[in-house]
Design a protein around this motif. Structure first.
Motif, PDB file in Angstrom:
ATOM      1  N   LEU A 167      -5.578  -1.126  -4.078  1.00 19.28           N
ATOM      2  CA  LEU A 167      -5.464  -2.174  -5.095  1.00 19.28           C
ATOM      3  C   LEU A 167      -4.068  -2.789  -5.088  1.00 19.28           C
ATOM      4  O   LEU A 167      -3.914  -3.997  -5.307  1.00 19.28           O
ATOM      5  N   TYR A 168      -3.024  -1.976  -4.856  1.00 19.32           N
ATOM      6  CA  TYR A 168      -1.683  -2.542  -4.641  1.00 19.32           C
ATOM      7  C   TYR A 168      -1.743  -3.583  -3.514  1.00 19.32           C
ATOM      8  O   TYR A 168      -1.210  -4.693  -3.624  1.00 19.32           O
ATOM      9  N   GLY A 169      -2.361  -3.186  -2.403  1.00 17.35           N
ATOM     10  CA  GLY A 169      -2.455  -4.081  -1.254  1.00 17.35           C
ATOM     11  C   GLY A 169      -3.286  -5.310  -1.545  1.00 17.35           C
ATOM     12  O   GLY A 169      -2.952  -6.422  -1.090  1.00 17.35           O
ATOM     13  N   LEU A 170      -4.369  -5.155  -2.312  1.00 13.05           N
ATOM     14  CA  LEU A 170      -5.225  -6.295  -2.642  1.00 13.05           C
ATOM     15  C   LEU A 170      -4.454  -7.337  -3.446  1.00 13.05           C
ATOM     16  O   LEU A 170      -4.529  -8.543  -3.159  1.00 13.05           O
ATOM     17  N   VAL A 171      -3.709  -6.898  -4.437  1.00 10.94           N
ATOM     18  CA  VAL A 171      -2.938  -7.838  -5.250  1.00 10.94           C
ATOM     19  C   VAL A 171      -1.917  -8.583  -4.383  1.00 10.94           C
ATOM     20  O   VAL A 171      -1.713  -9.799  -4.533  1.00 10.94           O
ATOM     21  N   GLU A 172      -1.280  -7.871  -3.450  1.00 13.16           N
ATOM     22  CA  GLU A 172      -0.319  -8.526  -2.549  1.00 13.16           C
ATOM     23  C   GLU A 172      -1.016  -9.537  -1.647  1.00 13.16           C
ATOM     24  O   GLU A 172      -0.514 -10.653  -1.420  1.00 13.16           O
ATOM     25  N   ALA A 173      -2.196  -9.171  -1.117  1.00 20.13           N
ATOM     26  CA  ALA A 173      -2.949 -10.091  -0.260  1.00 20.13           C
ATOM     27  C   ALA A 173      -3.379 -11.334  -1.034  1.00 20.13           C
ATOM     28  O   ALA A 173      -3.327 -12.456  -0.502  1.00 20.13           O
ATOM     29  N   ILE A 230       0.833  -1.204   0.000  1.00 16.53           N
ATOM     30  CA  ILE A 230       0.000   0.000   0.000  1.00 16.53           C
ATOM     31  C   ILE A 230       0.868   1.255   0.000  1.00 16.53           C
ATOM     32  O   ILE A 230       0.482   2.309  -0.521  1.00 16.53           O
ATOM     33  N   ASP A 231       2.072   1.125   0.546  1.00 13.84           N
ATOM     34  CA  ASP A 231       2.998   2.252   0.685  1.00 13.84           C
ATOM     35  C   ASP A 231       3.688   2.625  -0.632  1.00 13.84           C
ATOM     36  O   ASP A 231       4.466   3.575  -0.676  1.00 13.84           O
TER      37      ASP A 231
END
Length: 397
Positions: free
Chosen positions: A251-257, A25-26
């Motif tokens: 969305l960055y975080g979602l893809v990583e999750a 997310i960062d």
């Protein structure tokens, strides 16, 4: 005063966000009209299809789960339409209230809030609806306020047995990514999800998975919609983009999750949650306390709601645990206020974290003067020591 050590966030969501997701997310904010963003958008949408168990359209909104409820309704319903809802707890009640505010006419099957959806009552209600006035059946898969899971496949079977054309809508806000779910195989028309629980993200993303039957209903629906409109979203999503500014960094975080869930393996994720649910219930039983969900096969692997003995305040217990042990537990909602505390065991969570949680609760019960037997944490430890990674116990146990 500073409290040393990390805070134990053991509410049933938002769940703890893993470091990998926080770091994703960062990332610097991306141009949401760039080719790179189209790639990110497609990864997010296609990845969510694997979590829903669907080949159908998946739509991502920058909103809480309540927004996804509203999107499901306004895209499929017209003013005055009847919807059949089973009140399994506080969140089912809130969904019912939202339907009324939109000008719909909920028909409500009540429960004692200690079980999942009443499948037989749903079938009987639909059989009595010979004119097919009911346009949708709405069920909460995992009722966050009570820790009860509804059998979605059985609800679909009941709709089919009644020969009724109603859509099936399912709220998976607190189960998605933690409990096995099959949008296509179970014949669900609209599945509703949120980012802040099993998907291990902060609040801020919500989802609709939409069947072809629901898309067809949308073309006839007359409730007003603009922000929530499926048509504009699906058209833009084909290339990974959105018709308005998306929540880029989430969305960055979602893809990583999603990567994390697939690296562990979805079946292993589901088995882990089942194991932790069983260990927690064994602790509650050893304490001599009562699990709120009274139907064993309906008990949730995501959270456990525990009843406090008569004359003892669940909120006072939670306050002592928060102030003295630096741990948050979920409170009782609606008619369960001050009667139960809820233990979240979901998301990025392992055996040692569960043992810290249960040990803290056992200390808190003693400090709050709540009558209980000792040994709940030990009962959970004994189970975890012999439970296999797939959730079953070794035969020697």
């Amino acid at each position: 005063m500073r409290k040393p050590g990390r805070h134990f966030l053991q509410i049933p969501g938002p769940s703890t966000v893993p470091d990998r997701v926080l770091r994703a997310i960062d990332h610097p904010t991306m141009d949401h009209r760039s080719p790179e963003f189209g790639d990110l958008g497609r990864r997010a949408i296609d990845g969510m299809k694997t979590i829903f168990g669907t080949e159908a359209d998946v739509i991502i909104y920058p909103a809480s789960g309540t927004g996804a409820w509203e999107a499901a309704m306004v895209n499929t319903m017209s003013p005055g339409d009847a919807v059949l809802m089973c009140e399994t707890g506080h969140f089912a009640w809130l969904w019912q209230r939202l339907a009324r505010r939109l000008g719909l006419a909920p028909q409500v099957i009540g429960t004692d809030w200690r079980q999942g959806a009443d499948v037989a009552a749903i079938e009987n209600h639909l059989r009595a609806d010979s004119g097919h006035e009911i346009k949708a059946v709405c069920v909460v898969h995992n009722e966050t306020s009570t820790g009860a899971v509804s059998d979605v496949a059985a609800v679909r079977a009941a709709i089919d047995a009644a020969g009724h054309p109603a859509l099936l809508m399912v709220d998976t806000i607190s189960s998605l990514g933690s409990v096995a779910y099959h949008h296509d195989d179970w014949g669900v028309d609209v599945t509703i999800g949120g980012s802040q629980k099993g998907l291990m993200l902060p609040p801020g993303l919500s989802f609709n998975a939409v069947s072809a039957k629901a898309r067809s209903a949308s073309s006839q629906a007359e409730l007003p919609r603009s922000f929530w409109d499926w048509g504009e979203m699906i058209a833009a999503n084909k290339t990974g983009y959105f018709p308005y500014t998306p929540a880029t960094n989430l969305l960055y975080g979602l893809v990583e999750a999603l990567d994390m869930l697939h690296e562990e393996g979805l079946q292993a994720v589901f088995a882990r949650h089942e194991r932790h649910g069983e260990a927690t219930r064994r602790a509650v039983e050893a304490w001599g306390l009562e699990v709120l969900c009274r139907v064993p096969e309906h008990r949730s692997p995501v959270l456990t709601a525990v009843m406090t003995p008569e004359g003892h305040s669940a909120d006072a217990l939670r306050r002592i645990i928060h102030e003295e042990l630096n741990m948050s537990l979920g409170n009782g909602l609606g008619q369960l206020q001050d009667r139960v505390f809820r233990i979240g065991h979901l998301g990025d969570f392992n055996d040692l974290m569960l043992m810290g949680t249960l040990s803290g609760i056992e200390m808190g019960l003693a400090r709050a003067g709540v009558p209980h037997s000792k040994g709940g944490a030990q009962a959970a430890l004994d189970f975890l020591a012999t439970a296999r990674a797939d959730g079953r116990q070794d035969r020697a146990a």
